[in-house]
Design a protein around this motif. Sequence first.
Motif, PDB file in Angstrom:
ATOM      1  N   LEU A   1      26.773  61.727  61.688  1.00  0.00           N
ATOM      2  CA  LEU A   1      26.623  60.517  61.110  1.00  0.00           C
ATOM      3  C   LEU A   1      25.777  59.722  61.858  1.00  0.00           C
ATOM      4  CD1 LEU A   1      27.314  59.068  58.303  1.00  0.00           C
ATOM      5  CD2 LEU A   1      29.324  58.355  59.540  1.00  0.00           C
ATOM      6  N   PHE A   2      26.401  59.198  63.236  1.00  0.00           N
ATOM      7  CA  PHE A   2      25.757  58.394  63.988  1.00  0.00           C
ATOM      8  C   PHE A   2      24.278  58.474  64.214  1.00  0.00           C
ATOM      9  CE2 PHE A   2      25.343  56.330  68.366  1.00  0.00           C
ATOM     10  CZ  PHE A   2      25.818  55.081  67.915  1.00  0.00           C
ATOM     11  N   VAL A   3      23.931  59.533  64.728  1.00  0.00           N
ATOM     12  CA  VAL A   3      22.589  60.044  64.827  1.00  0.00           C
ATOM     13  C   VAL A   3      21.777  60.011  63.677  1.00  0.00           C
ATOM     14  CG1 VAL A   3      21.146  61.972  65.612  1.00  0.00           C
ATOM     15  CG2 VAL A   3      23.103  61.454  66.854  1.00  0.00           C
ATOM     16  N   LEU A   4      22.165  60.624  62.396  1.00  0.00           N
ATOM     17  CA  LEU A   4      21.184  60.447  61.328  1.00  0.00           C
ATOM     18  C   LEU A   4      20.830  59.148  60.980  1.00  0.00           C
ATOM     19  CD1 LEU A   4      22.352  63.512  59.069  1.00  0.00           C
ATOM     20  CD2 LEU A   4      20.462  63.101  60.278  1.00  0.00           C
ATOM     21  N   GLY A   5      22.206  58.221  60.937  1.00  0.00           N
ATOM     22  CA  GLY A   5      22.341  57.064  60.295  1.00  0.00           C
ATOM     23  C   GLY A   5      21.203  56.158  61.075  1.00  0.00           C
ATOM     24  N   SER A   6      21.717  56.038  62.401  1.00  0.00           N
ATOM     25  CA  SER A   6      21.242  54.965  63.238  1.00  0.00           C
ATOM     26  C   SER A   6      19.738  55.375  63.786  1.00  0.00           C
ATOM     27  CB  SER A   6      21.996  54.563  64.253  1.00  0.00           C
ATOM     28  OG  SER A   6      22.358  55.508  65.321  1.00  0.00           O
TER      29      SER A   6
ATOM     30  N   TRP B   1      35.263  49.126  58.670  1.00  0.00           N
ATOM     31  CA  TRP B   1      33.955  49.866  58.815  1.00  0.00           C
ATOM     32  C   TRP B   1      33.470  49.956  59.962  1.00  0.00           C
ATOM     33  CZ3 TRP B   1      33.244  51.497  53.933  1.00  0.00           C
ATOM     34  CH2 TRP B   1      33.736  50.779  52.864  1.00  0.00           C
ATOM     35  N   PRO B   2      34.221  50.608  61.000  1.00  0.00           N
ATOM     36  CA  PRO B   2      33.778  50.676  62.259  1.00  0.00           C
ATOM     37  C   PRO B   2      32.494  51.499  62.274  1.00  0.00           C
ATOM     38  CG  PRO B   2      35.669  52.110  61.883  1.00  0.00           C
ATOM     39  CD  PRO B   2      35.340  51.347  60.814  1.00  0.00           C
ATOM     40  N   MET B   3      32.160  52.526  61.712  1.00  0.00           N
ATOM     41  CA  MET B   3      30.997  53.249  61.874  1.00  0.00           C
ATOM     42  C   MET B   3      29.855  52.831  61.385  1.00  0.00           C
ATOM     43  SD  MET B   3      31.414  56.064  63.409  1.00  0.00           S
ATOM     44  CE  MET B   3      29.588  57.005  63.193  1.00  0.00           C
ATOM     45  N   ALA B   4      29.889  51.862  60.123  1.00  0.00           N
ATOM     46  CA  ALA B   4      28.873  51.144  59.628  1.00  0.00           C
ATOM     47  C   ALA B   4      28.276  49.979  60.641  1.00  0.00           C
ATOM     48  CB  ALA B   4      29.258  50.342  58.315  1.00  0.00           C
ATOM     49  N   ALA B   5      29.340  49.434  61.315  1.00  0.00           N
ATOM     50  CA  ALA B   5      29.186  48.288  62.506  1.00  0.00           C
ATOM     51  C   ALA B   5      28.288  48.940  63.663  1.00  0.00           C
ATOM     52  CB  ALA B   5      30.463  47.801  62.891  1.00  0.00           C
ATOM     53  N   VAL B   6      28.842  50.094  64.099  1.00  0.00           N
ATOM     54  CA  VAL B   6      28.286  50.682  65.378  1.00  0.00           C
ATOM     55  C   VAL B   6      26.940  51.315  64.907  1.00  0.00           C
ATOM     56  CG1 VAL B   6      30.445  51.265  66.552  1.00  0.00           C
ATOM     57  CG2 VAL B   6      29.408  52.989  65.263  1.00  0.00           C
ATOM     58  N   VAL B   7      26.878  51.919  63.589  1.00  0.00           N
ATOM     59  CA  VAL B   7      25.349  52.292  63.076  1.00  0.00           C
ATOM     60  C   VAL B   7      24.209  51.242  63.079  1.00  0.00           C
ATOM     61  CG1 VAL B   7      23.989  53.225  61.299  1.00  0.00           C
ATOM     62  CG2 VAL B   7      25.972  54.426  62.203  1.00  0.00           C
TER      63      VAL B   7
ATOM     64  N   GLN C   1      18.649  60.004  72.787  1.00  0.00           N
ATOM     65  CA  GLN C   1      19.097  59.050  73.189  1.00  0.00           C
ATOM     66  C   GLN C   1      20.333  58.754  72.472  1.00  0.00           C
ATOM     67  OE1 GLN C   1      15.896  56.436  72.711  1.00  0.00           O
ATOM     68  NE2 GLN C   1      14.469  57.172  74.595  1.00  0.00           N
ATOM     69  N   THR C   2      20.500  58.723  71.240  1.00  0.00           N
ATOM     70  CA  THR C   2      21.518  58.300  70.392  1.00  0.00           C
ATOM     71  C   THR C   2      22.669  59.185  70.574  1.00  0.00           C
ATOM     72  OG1 THR C   2      19.853  57.507  68.713  1.00  0.00           O
ATOM     73  CG2 THR C   2      22.038  57.653  67.889  1.00  0.00           C
ATOM     74  N   LEU C   3      22.530  60.416  70.855  1.00  0.00           N
ATOM     75  CA  LEU C   3      23.459  61.501  70.954  1.00  0.00           C
ATOM     76  C   LEU C   3      24.104  61.011  72.155  1.00  0.00           C
ATOM     77  CD1 LEU C   3      23.942  64.036  69.650  1.00  0.00           C
ATOM     78  CD2 LEU C   3      22.710  65.123  71.254  1.00  0.00           C
ATOM     79  N   ALA C   4      23.672  60.233  73.159  1.00  0.00           N
ATOM     80  CA  ALA C   4      24.387  59.930  74.517  1.00  0.00           C
ATOM     81  C   ALA C   4      24.874  58.353  74.363  1.00  0.00           C
ATOM     82  CB  ALA C   4      23.425  60.321  75.640  1.00  0.00           C
ATOM     83  N   VAL C   5      24.802  57.652  73.304  1.00  0.00           N
ATOM     84  CA  VAL C   5      25.376  56.646  73.524  1.00  0.00           C
ATOM     85  C   VAL C   5      26.811  56.445  73.636  1.00  0.00           C
ATOM     86  CG1 VAL C   5      25.619  54.391  72.041  1.00  0.00           C
ATOM     87  CG2 VAL C   5      23.461  55.464  71.907  1.00  0.00           C
ATOM     88  N   PHE C   6      27.150  55.630  74.617  1.00  0.00           N
ATOM     89  CA  PHE C   6      28.559  55.500  74.860  1.00  0.00           C
ATOM     90  C   PHE C   6      29.167  54.068  75.072  1.00  0.00           C
ATOM     91  CE2 PHE C   6      31.937  54.407  78.042  1.00  0.00           C
ATOM     92  CZ  PHE C   6      33.045  55.539  77.590  1.00  0.00           C
ATOM     93  N   THR C   7      28.239  53.352  75.802  1.00  0.00           N
ATOM     94  CA  THR C   7      28.638  51.797  75.949  1.00  0.00           C
ATOM     95  C   THR C   7      29.065  50.967  74.693  1.00  0.00           C
ATOM     96  OG1 THR C   7      27.558  51.976  77.956  1.00  0.00           O
ATOM     97  CG2 THR C   7      28.221  49.879  77.292  1.00  0.00           C
TER      98      THR C   7
END
Lengths: 293, 293
Positions: A78-83, A157-163, A226-232
């Motif tokens: 979701l994070f990779v597709l969305g953001s 909405w944590p996912m919406a916020a991080v995306v 790049q997005t796959l590796a986002v941590f910080t």
Amino acid sequence: MPARTGGRGLLRYLPVVPAVLLLVVFLAGPVLWAFHASFTNAGLTGRNARSPEWIGLENYLRLLVDPVFPLSLGLTVLFVLGSAVLGQNLLGLALAVLMRRARRAVSAVVGTTVVAAWVLPEIVAAFAAYAYFSRDGTLNQLLGGLGLDQPDWLYSWPMAAVVLANIWRGTAFSMLVYRAALNDMPTEVAEAAQMDGAVGWQRLAFITLPMIRGSVATNLMLITLQTLAVFTLIWVMTAGGPANASTTLPVLAYQEAFKFGDIGYGTAVASVLILLGGVFGAVYIRLLREAKR
Amino acid sequence: MTAPAKASRAAPPGATSGRTRARYRSSTPADGSLLLLGACFLLPLLWLVLASLDTGAGHETRVPAQASLENFAAITTPGLLLKPLWNSLVLSSGTAAVTLVAAVLAAYPLSRYRSRFNTPFMYAVLFGTCLPITAIMVPVYGLFVQLELLDSMPATILFMATTALPMAIWMTRNFMDAVPVSLEEAAWVDGASRMTALRTIVLPLMRQGLGVVFIFVFIQAWGNFFVPFVLLLSEANQPAAVSIFSFFGQHGAVAYGQLAAFSILYSLPVLALYVIVARGAGSSFALSGAVRG
């Protein structure tokens, strides 16, 4: 170095050695070690840290049973597709196209703003995004001004916020790639299409996009990796919470290994992530090689 | 993007008089949508600037009742600001220097000799750029524990240099390919060795490209949070990215004004370096060195 013009042998490749040594020790080594450790019960401390035992596929079987892993995998997709694939990619293209039509001063100012979010150190960007999405942050100020609901984004909405935060942070890369691609396009083509009566979106869909498809493919692969590796960004904004609601794979691997001290299980999660990255990387290199032919 | 662009009237005279190439549209709607998007990107950054000047800053964006530099004064102490920034400088310049030396040495044979090793090697290197570094951190931590390298600045520098190396080799080789071999040949005739010719002829000619590589690696290292967060444990070694997180992120009551002030001081060097690269060489130039094969 003794190798002269036309000098043969491996000796002339001697200067490559420092780079190869570094890559083997610090990159290939850890990757292989990760695959090995994921088959053991290695721990962060205690007896399992000193003498880890081989436990075969147990960690991977645990991945299948553990309800957090499928959730985490889904959240990562979701994070990779969305953001990245949708957010950064489309917004970057839109910005690049608009910048060609807007006045030079406007596109320079907006371009600088977009790039600034990308050049900032990741921890600073993460703090700024944290403040923006918090309960009494800027986003809720805006929504309040419009008389709308003001949810606690980081909690409800944590996912919406991080995306959204990752779109804000990373769009500059796609924008720069697409600007370079559009600048390389011969203007005669667009002008000819315009004379034939093609309107804006038609030119974009049938002429521009097919012509820059190489850049589109390259960009998609790179921002996905790049997005796959986002941590910080996620770690600072939500730390994966609440209750794992934004635990993507890098966060899960970190938590299992360092918070719960289970290096074996953590490296199993990390191995999945490395394999995912490897698959995307292989596809990317294939694309590049075909483009070269 | 469906921005409420005001297409109220035709472009003002003079602005789009066909003076610039390919301005085939009145630019007012494009200007409007672009400014709106730019505002979205600006808002989180605005908080950073306003909060840094506001002694009573919270999450919300507001103009400080009384702008002051008190936040900056409060954090400018040796322990809080100067030591971490110094550590960041050591870490980043060390990483950039090691990367550049290893990349130049490796790029030379890859650029100058024809061999069937070159292409597979370059693709293997490119594959290395695709691996998600965050996934490798768990095994790297394990490696550092076994080799007793945890909390060692030189070892962390070597690891960070390795993660930057694949991209750096790729870029350096592209820049080196642009330097004609014929210039070196004259030096060989005069009896100079390969390495002397590299040092005295090739490197000076590609110094702009080398500058770009150095600054790219430096910016990445300066902004990196996760690697030093995992590998550097003692406060005396931690760079600003980690100290800012441990000071502000883990203490309950957060002084947001000071956090913002710290963030700005910590971000300024990379913003300045980015401007130098973008001005001097053109960001699309640097990007094309990186993205294209």
